[in-house]
Design a protein around this motif. Sequence first.
Motif, short mmCIF file in Angstrom:
data_model
loop_
_atom_site.label_atom_id
_atom_site.label_comp_id
_atom_site.label_asym_id
_atom_site.label_seq_id
_atom_site.Cartn_x
_atom_site.Cartn_y
_atom_site.Cartn_z
N PRO A 45 -24.23 8.51 -5.38
CA PRO A 45 -25.65 8.80 -6.21
C PRO A 45 -26.32 7.22 -6.27
O PRO A 45 -25.71 6.22 -6.27
N GLY A 46 -27.54 7.53 -6.16
CA GLY A 46 -28.49 6.25 -6.24
C GLY A 46 -28.88 5.57 -4.89
O GLY A 46 -29.56 4.51 -4.78
N VAL A 47 -28.30 6.06 -3.80
CA VAL A 47 -28.33 5.23 -2.28
C VAL A 47 -28.44 6.45 -1.24
O VAL A 47 -27.70 7.32 -1.18
N ASP A 48 -29.35 6.18 -0.51
CA ASP A 48 -29.71 7.06 0.61
C ASP A 48 -28.61 6.55 1.56
O ASP A 48 -29.01 5.65 2.46
N MET A 83 -25.27 -1.86 -2.05
CA MET A 83 -23.89 -1.96 -1.99
C MET A 83 -23.19 -1.87 -3.47
O MET A 83 -22.11 -1.50 -3.66
N ALA A 84 -23.91 -2.52 -4.41
CA ALA A 84 -23.29 -2.43 -5.64
C ALA A 84 -23.21 -1.15 -6.15
O ALA A 84 -22.23 -0.66 -6.82
N ARG A 85 -24.06 -0.13 -6.00
CA ARG A 85 -24.03 1.20 -6.33
C ARG A 85 -23.05 2.15 -5.39
O ARG A 85 -22.23 2.72 -6.03
N ILE A 86 -23.02 1.62 -4.31
CA ILE A 86 -21.91 2.18 -3.41
C ILE A 86 -20.46 2.14 -4.13
O ILE A 86 -19.57 2.99 -4.41
N ILE A 87 -20.19 0.65 -4.32
CA ILE A 87 -18.87 0.21 -5.06
C ILE A 87 -18.76 0.93 -6.29
O ILE A 87 -17.52 1.50 -6.78
N ALA A 88 -19.82 1.20 -7.27
CA ALA A 88 -19.66 2.01 -8.50
C ALA A 88 -19.36 3.35 -7.96
O ALA A 88 -18.37 4.10 -8.74
N GLY A 89 -19.84 4.06 -6.97
CA GLY A 89 -19.62 5.50 -6.85
C GLY A 89 -17.97 5.52 -6.39
O GLY A 89 -17.56 6.47 -6.53
N MET A 90 -17.69 4.43 -5.77
CA MET A 90 -16.19 4.50 -5.32
C MET A 90 -15.25 4.55 -6.57
O MET A 90 -14.36 5.30 -6.63
N LEU A 91 -15.52 3.59 -7.36
CA LEU A 91 -14.61 3.57 -8.63
C LEU A 91 -14.76 4.74 -9.50
O LEU A 91 -14.00 5.25 -10.33
N PHE A 137 0.69 -1.05 0.13
CA PHE A 137 0.07 0.05 0.01
C PHE A 137 0.81 1.20 0.05
O PHE A 137 0.63 2.41 -0.65
N ARG A 138 2.04 1.23 0.64
CA ARG A 138 2.81 2.34 0.76
C ARG A 138 3.45 2.64 -0.68
O ARG A 138 3.68 3.84 -0.85
N ARG A 139 4.07 1.41 -0.99
CA ARG A 139 4.79 1.74 -2.41
C ARG A 139 3.97 2.18 -3.36
O ARG A 139 4.37 2.90 -4.25
N HIS A 140 2.60 1.88 -3.43
CA HIS A 140 1.64 2.26 -4.58
C HIS A 140 0.56 3.23 -4.02
O HIS A 140 -0.33 3.18 -4.60
N GLU A 141 1.09 4.14 -3.26
CA GLU A 141 -0.02 4.95 -2.66
C GLU A 141 -0.65 5.74 -3.76
O GLU A 141 -1.90 6.07 -3.65
N ASP A 142 -0.02 5.99 -4.68
CA ASP A 142 -0.74 6.88 -5.70
C ASP A 142 -1.61 6.28 -6.65
O ASP A 142 -2.49 7.04 -7.23
N THR A 143 -1.32 4.96 -6.57
CA THR A 143 -2.36 4.19 -7.73
C THR A 143 -3.35 3.25 -7.05
O THR A 143 -4.05 2.60 -7.67
N VAL A 144 -2.89 2.96 -5.94
CA VAL A 144 -3.87 1.79 -4.95
C VAL A 144 -4.67 2.52 -4.02
O VAL A 144 -3.99 3.29 -3.03
N SER A 145 -5.91 2.43 -4.27
CA SER A 145 -6.83 2.97 -2.97
C SER A 145 -7.56 1.88 -2.35
O SER A 145 -7.70 0.80 -2.95
N ALA A 146 -7.90 1.99 -1.17
CA ALA A 146 -8.38 0.90 -0.27
C ALA A 146 -9.40 1.45 0.59
O ALA A 146 -9.61 2.54 0.88
N TYR A 147 -10.48 0.44 0.61
CA TYR A 147 -11.84 0.62 1.37
C TYR A 147 -11.93 -0.45 1.97
O TYR A 147 -11.79 -1.55 1.66
N VAL A 148 -13.17 -0.24 3.01
CA VAL A 148 -13.91 -1.46 3.69
C VAL A 148 -15.19 -1.32 3.51
O VAL A 148 -15.57 0.08 3.75
N VAL A 149 -15.89 -2.20 3.17
CA VAL A 149 -17.49 -2.12 3.12
C VAL A 149 -18.11 -3.00 3.92
O VAL A 149 -17.56 -4.14 4.04
N ASN A 150 -19.24 -2.86 4.37
CA ASN A 150 -19.84 -3.56 5.36
C ASN A 150 -21.12 -4.07 4.82
O ASN A 150 -22.01 -3.51 4.59
#
Length: 538
Positions: A490-493, A461-469, A423-436
């Motif tokens: 977008p698409g989720v309250d 959750m599918a729309r949340i992941i789409a929003g992240m990407l 994660f440190r080496r690729h901080e500019d290109t790798v993003s990290a998330y946790v979803v519940n």
Amino acid sequence: MLSSLESAESIADSLASRVESSESVVRLTPEQAARAARVHATLTEFGAAAFFTHVRSRSASKTLYIGPPEVRQKELTPDQLRIAEELDATLERVSSYLAKAPLVLVERRMGQNSQFSPLCRLYVSVENRVNVRLAYMFSTLMFDPEGATGPELTLIDAPEWPETQILVFPEQRLTLVLGSDYFGEVKKGFLRMGMWEAKKRGMLGLHAGAKLVRVRRDGRLQKILVILFGLSGTGKTTHTCHTHFLSRDGEGVEMIQDDVIFLRRDGSFLGTENAFFVKTEGLSPEVLPQLYDAVMRPNVIFENVAVDWRGRVHLDDYSLTSNGRAVVPRENLGKYASSYINVLDPSELDGIAVIFITRRFTVVPIAARLTPEQAAAAFMLGESVITSAADPKRAGQSVREVGTNPFIIGDPAYEGNWMYEFFRRHEDTVSAYVVNTGGVGEVRQNGRVVKPALRVQIPEMARIIAGMLRGEVRWRRDPLLEVEVAEAVPGVDLSKFNSARHYNWPALSKLVAELKDERREWLSKFPGLRRDVLEARY
């Protein structure tokens, strides 16, 4: 017990040699295995084979790693202690039995590359003829053996053995499955050995799905590799196989792998399997049409899925088990399946998104964005709940599993540090998330749920992941959890999942404090873990 473990390796070597040279072994092609197995199957109305097993989940508490100190489990269950104490005698009895037992052999290839592609030899006792289905299922799961680079991995399965125990000899590249006819022991047995061998070569075996996603972001079409971690039954395959409703010009998904990949330090990875081992619980054409369609095909093999006398499949019937499974060839996903299982050149990507899937029901946010330190901590924490795939009797209980990977051999801290450096080496290109994928707001009293959680639905959750990407999530820093949480997408309250709407301040503060204390206590169990990870506020 130490001397027993050391002598057991020698006995195991001898046992494997005797099996390999036994005249009772019949080598089967995939076609021969299919014909032999389908005789014993219940056929669905569309021609798929369905089987029921005596053992319907993995026997984790009866799985023992045998070898030098670096491969052994640090803490043993009472069953594992007893198995270890009786190990030499058990192996002698098994060796004597297998010398006479009728065995079938199938050879397959893990992965499809010229660098690390183990040859897998599966021996199955067919004293009970129906057990040839294990060879059939494994032949469907993996690739033809031609082109395997090695190493050679061996698994011997005697489902009729009177006591269930799984004996793993990492340095001998050998696993013995005794007393279990559950296919998951075969699949994970080989992948466990493959992950150990990959680690010795500088890679890291991840219990994770992977797919390539094309999204419109910052005014242009981008290619993002998505890696999804999750314990079995928490939504890893579901979201690996989901389209996330990506429908803008040029957008789309390509499913690559759904279970185990071998990640390299530069961000490339090697895939392992030619089919998905889908958990069918909750699968429906309304929620996940592309995966449902892939499952309802004649080349699928069902395990512990209800099929009625007319051959109709009932994925929603959990009378005998909720851990129904299906071996689904990747080709069944059609346009949603990638034509490759490896990503060899990360420079062709616009980014990598690593998503840790958890399933909790109180104050863990539905979605959070992580720093490298928090991401490595999330990897080490591996928070979720026990599923029916792991232990039906404890399903629903909270659990932590490093890397959401119950199959790690060796020091877990090494893996956490490896991921932190990644994660440190690729901080500019790798993003990290946790979803519940669970929910928020559950209240318990005296161990009983008195107020159920507000559950997040799969489409949400599918729309949340789409929003992240797509980069469309609005984030805010949560002062209690000390992490960035998703505030709008977008698409989720998302406001309905705000924990402050479900608990008063004292209750919320108490739950968060307890969660942080549990996390600190868990991380402290791993000597050698980098201080930055140990002290990550998450």
